[in-house]
Scaffold this motif. Sequence first.
Motif, mmCIF file in Angstrom:
data_model
loop_
_atom_site.group_PDB
_atom_site.id
_atom_site.type_symbol
_atom_site.label_atom_id
_atom_site.label_comp_id
_atom_site.label_asym_id
_atom_site.label_seq_id
_atom_site.Cartn_x
_atom_site.Cartn_y
_atom_site.Cartn_z
ATOM 1 N N UNK A 154 5.479 -53.458 -6.005
ATOM 2 C CA UNK A 154 5.397 -54.574 -5.064
ATOM 3 C C UNK A 154 5.169 -54.104 -3.633
ATOM 4 N N UNK A 155 5.927 -53.114 -3.207
ATOM 5 C CA UNK A 155 5.898 -52.716 -1.801
ATOM 6 C C UNK A 155 4.780 -51.738 -1.475
ATOM 7 N N UNK A 156 4.497 -50.792 -2.386
ATOM 8 C CA UNK A 156 3.512 -49.749 -2.095
ATOM 9 C C UNK A 156 2.126 -50.046 -2.667
ATOM 10 N N UNK A 157 2.100 -50.843 -3.726
ATOM 11 C CA UNK A 157 0.814 -51.099 -4.371
ATOM 12 C C UNK A 157 0.364 -52.545 -4.221
ATOM 13 N N UNK A 186 -5.809 -40.034 -12.352
ATOM 14 C CA UNK A 186 -6.794 -40.863 -11.644
ATOM 15 C C UNK A 186 -6.067 -42.006 -10.918
ATOM 16 N N UNK A 187 -5.383 -41.707 -9.795
ATOM 17 C CA UNK A 187 -4.624 -42.742 -9.084
ATOM 18 C C UNK A 187 -5.504 -43.874 -8.564
ATOM 19 N N UNK A 188 -6.754 -43.555 -8.246
ATOM 20 C CA UNK A 188 -7.655 -44.603 -7.740
ATOM 21 C C UNK A 188 -7.928 -45.640 -8.820
ATOM 22 N N UNK A 189 -8.188 -45.178 -10.047
ATOM 23 C CA UNK A 189 -8.418 -46.096 -11.158
ATOM 24 C C UNK A 189 -7.148 -46.886 -11.462
ATOM 25 N N UNK A 190 -5.988 -46.245 -11.300
ATOM 26 C CA UNK A 190 -4.713 -46.923 -11.533
ATOM 27 C C UNK A 190 -4.560 -48.110 -10.582
ATOM 28 N N UNK A 191 -4.833 -47.880 -9.312
ATOM 29 C CA UNK A 191 -4.742 -48.979 -8.330
ATOM 30 C C UNK A 191 -5.705 -50.106 -8.685
ATOM 31 N N UNK A 216 5.210 -41.655 -14.974
ATOM 32 C CA UNK A 216 3.974 -40.871 -15.067
ATOM 33 C C UNK A 216 2.852 -41.454 -14.215
ATOM 34 N N UNK A 217 2.707 -42.774 -14.262
ATOM 35 C CA UNK A 217 1.576 -43.409 -13.566
ATOM 36 C C UNK A 217 1.627 -43.184 -12.054
ATOM 37 N N UNK A 218 2.810 -42.994 -11.507
ATOM 38 C CA UNK A 218 2.942 -42.785 -10.067
ATOM 39 C C UNK A 218 2.803 -41.319 -9.652
#
Length: 254
Positions: A50-53, A24-29, A17-19
Amino acid sequence: FSKLLLNIPLSLTVHAHEFFTNPNPRLFRHALGKCDRIFPIAEKWSSLLNKEYGVPAEKIFLNRLFVDTDRYRPLKDRLVLSVGRFTERKGFRYLMQAASILKDEPVHFVVVGFGPLDVGALAYEMDVEEKVTIFHKLNQEQLRLLYQKADIYCLPSITTDEEGTEGIPVVLMEAMACGLPVVSTRCGAVEELVEEILVPERDPAALADGIRQIIGSDELADRYGKRNREIVMEKFSEDNIRLFMSNILSMLNP
């Protein structure tokens, strides 16, 4: 904010779900950067973090989900099906008592119906809730599937002052047409339909003995099931509709 205010470690469990559906993906990052430990539920999400975030590998701890393997296991028990309105006349109280007697036997009870009687409470009272599954009303296709998958059909009906006695229960005809062996009580006109196994009303020990007979003999279960289908085909098939219509028409055209 909780971490900043309380000065306590922050952890995060990550599902798909988180991906993919995160509002709010910005808050997730941002939250990922503040976490002390992150618990993805799959290796795929560990790699993505690890690779994308850019989450350091030392902060990532794979945390697979689990199921209760004592509850979710292959079911080898015989299924005893009972369908009817949840009232006293249908005898579910005595069926739950029979389930208690058979507590150590390889049987599981499936009960389908609706009405004022709390069958779940009866199962709890008899300490057999783990041996009983209750469906609160199903449509005919769902019910037919249960007939076809069950091993035994049980109708423990009783005669009561409020509701009287049984006629010829349609559920019994349906179960027998599907080739199920039957354990029922000598209630009302049931004996006109069922040959075996019939027991006295309000007798959970006799119900339990009848069920035990069938689960103890594949030959008996097969013989009774085949005979029950024959009975329905011979006496309770759609031919009865044609006979009824013929009698109606004969009144109109004497």
